[in-house]
Write a protein that holds these residues in place. Structure first.
Motif, PDB file in Angstrom:
ATOM      1  N   GLN A 118       1.213   1.338  -8.471  1.00  0.00           N
ATOM      2  CA  GLN A 118       2.127   1.685  -7.301  1.00  0.00           C
ATOM      3  C   GLN A 118       3.387   2.022  -7.862  1.00  0.00           C
ATOM      4  O   GLN A 118       4.230   2.558  -7.372  1.00  0.00           O
TER       5      GLN A 118
ATOM      6  N   ILE B 228       0.616  -1.037  -0.065  1.00  0.00           N
ATOM      7  CA  ILE B 228       0.019  -0.163   0.070  1.00  0.00           C
ATOM      8  C   ILE B 228       0.424   1.213  -0.438  1.00  0.00           C
ATOM      9  O   ILE B 228       0.384   2.357   0.263  1.00  0.00           O
ATOM     10  N   THR B 229       2.375   1.408  -0.453  1.00  0.00           N
ATOM     11  CA  THR B 229       3.017   2.363  -0.414  1.00  0.00           C
ATOM     12  C   THR B 229       3.772   2.340  -2.066  1.00  0.00           C
ATOM     13  O   THR B 229       3.994   1.398  -1.486  1.00  0.00           O
ATOM     14  N   PHE B 230       4.347   2.999  -2.039  1.00  0.00           N
ATOM     15  CA  PHE B 230       5.623   3.435  -3.341  1.00  0.00           C
ATOM     16  C   PHE B 230       6.545   2.853  -2.801  1.00  0.00           C
ATOM     17  O   PHE B 230       7.456   3.053  -1.397  1.00  0.00           O
ATOM     18  N   SER B 231       6.758   2.065  -3.999  1.00  0.00           N
ATOM     19  CA  SER B 231       8.649   1.714  -3.125  1.00  0.00           C
ATOM     20  C   SER B 231       9.571   1.475  -5.055  1.00  0.00           C
ATOM     21  O   SER B 231       7.949   1.464  -5.654  1.00  0.00           O
TER      22      SER B 231
END
Length: 213
Positions: free
Chosen positions: A118, A88-91
């Protein structure tokens, strides 16, 4: 888009993927027709070929094994048998649905847009526009704010991408490629025959979701 796969169980789509010259004229370099039958988590059938021709590629998974064209069947990889949960987070690492990448057509990124969601960058909703009888939200993506690279028409019910424009010159209006669905069914009853291995590439595309050529 990130959790689109949780909003439908089965899907049938007929679509087109066009490559353009990128000079703003929309002159087509290549046009490919794609048909997809999918029952989650990993049953799928794909046909692709020239838009005005016949299928040249077929990919089928019965959930345990998969095969492309007339190649020998192989076991589905272990990762395809686990529940897909995108981060659920950008990487810097993009985690895509197991079928996105296995099937062998960029059209799966529209059906499973988890990877698109993403990507670091800027996402802006710029309006709504119905497409193929479905309410769609228009979303633009930019690496740098205000410099549009992709424009998506997102199905408001499922998060599936119904149309995707990519611009050859970010921020401009010269379209380099376009993918769009010409017909889509959400949660249809698809015949088991669609996912049976060992069939030959058909001589024609299907006329509908229950037509298994």
């Amino acid at each position: 888009m990130l959790f689109s796969h949780q909003r439908w169980h089965s899907l049938w789509v007929d679509g087109v993927y066009n490559y353009y010259t990128g000079d703003g004229s929309l002159n087509t370099i290549q046009s490919t027709r794609i048909q997809l039958w999918i029952v989650q988590p990993v049953q799928a059938r794909m046909l692709s070929g020239p838009s005005e021709g016949t299928p040249g590629t077929m990919w089928i998974s019965d959930g345990e094994y998969y095969a492309e064209n007339d190649n020998a069947a192989q076991s589905m990889p272990d990762f395809s048998q686990t529940t897909f949960s995108p981060p659920i987070t950008f990487s810097d690492t993009i985690y895509t649905h197991p079928l996105d990448g296995m099937i062998g057509t960029p059209f799966t990124a529209m059906v499973f847009p988890n990877g698109l969601a993403q990507r670091p960058g800027f996402y802006n909703i710029v309006g709504e526009d119905p497409i193929i009888g479905r309410r769609a939200v228009i979303l633009e993506w930019s690496r740098e704010e205000g410099v549009v690279i992709d424009r998506f028409w997102i199905d408001a019910q499922t998060g599936v991408v119904l149309r995707w424009l990519n611009f050859s010159k970010p921020g401009g209006q010269a379209v380099s490629s376009e993918m769009f669905a010409t017909s889509i069914l959400i949660d249809p009853n698809l015949p088991d025959q669609a996912f049976q291995l060992g069939s030959d590439i058909p001589e024609a595309f299907a006329s509908g979701s229950t037509d298994i050529p």
